[in-house]
Scaffold this active site. Sequence first.
Site, PDB file in Angstrom:
ATOM      1  CG  HIS A 103      -1.792  -1.167   1.364  1.00 30.08           C
ATOM      2  ND1 HIS A 103      -2.771  -1.458   0.438  1.00 30.08           N
ATOM      3  CD2 HIS A 103      -1.848  -2.146   2.307  1.00 30.08           C
ATOM      4  CE1 HIS A 103      -3.404  -2.563   0.822  1.00 30.08           C
ATOM      5  NE2 HIS A 103      -2.856  -3.010   1.935  1.00 30.08           N
TER       6      HIS A 103
ATOM      7  CG  HIS B 206      -6.700  -5.628   1.524  1.00 27.51           C
ATOM      8  ND1 HIS B 206      -7.339  -4.993   2.556  1.00 27.51           N
ATOM      9  CD2 HIS B 206      -5.379  -5.445   1.709  1.00 27.51           C
ATOM     10  CE1 HIS B 206      -6.433  -4.446   3.356  1.00 27.51           C
ATOM     11  NE2 HIS B 206      -5.233  -4.702   2.862  1.00 27.51           N
TER      12      HIS B 206
END
Length: 331
Positions: free
Chosen positions: A56, A219
């Site tokens: 991320h 995700h």
Amino acid sequence: MKKILNNPADYVDEMLDGMTAAHPQIYAQPVRRVITRAAGAKKGKVGIVTGGGSGHLPVFTGYVGTGLLDACAIGDVFASPSAEQMAEAIRLADGGAGVLRLYGNYGGDVMNFDMAGEMAEMEHDIRTTTVLLTDDVVSAPKEEAEKRRGVAGMVYAFKIAGAAAERGDDLDEVTRIAQKTADACRSIGMALTPCTIPQAGKPTFEIGETEMEMGMGIHGEPGIWRDAIKPADEIAEEMLDRLMADQPLAKGDRISILVNSLGATPAEELYILYRHAKQKLDALGVEIVMPLVGRYATSMEMTGATITVIKLDDELEGLLKAPAECAFWRV
């Protein structure tokens, strides 16, 4: 799968080695999978730690820096770090004034950070507090907002709570400001393509070439609808409408807005989204303060974007504008 790799099993550790080597004045890795400020904990200052899976960047690791975070524990791609790594991050962030645990609402992170807090308090006598980010409006209804995921709103929380800690606020005050920031953030995402986790070697989900999904998580968690891709203005319009349905905005309100790439969406397309959002908010009489457009919270090479809106008052705005520096953002 086409990626710039050596051994997929070494992906996270080699990334951290490269990041700390490229920015030695900002980052250090005193313990495996724990990134701290290069100078270490600042005596007498409240420490702020976060943690979560890799994949991320700049979240989470990248926001360690002056006026931001003090330490971060990093797991494998999309996997929580261990409680031991989180406890080490707490220990290394402690300057004697206590430590705030500030992170997103994901099951593994919550469980391990709870354990880490107990370990730090018992083994090192460090007082800790917790603020969870729950800003993704589509992941649970408003009446169950405490169950929502934490996404790009974390960036605002890191910045504002970090500024409060940097000016010398005590742990209770930093915690109050972090919670106030978390409560003021609303986010929503949309995706066009999946990403590929190096160790899995296959896409995290499938989506048609002409399709988009609204509300998808970082995700690859399911969104609220999937259909043919819409024009950019319609996408921005719906995302803002859903955010304002959850947190109404009216003439005279001041906000900051973050239009964020999930990894593969270019800056040009983010500015097209921002263009329409600005027009819509101007028409409502809402003032935008310090807009952010770019790659702030990603999901590997996923194509798509998130929009976050934070409603500001004088206190939050002043802290948002306070000086800060990491390798990915300078104020």
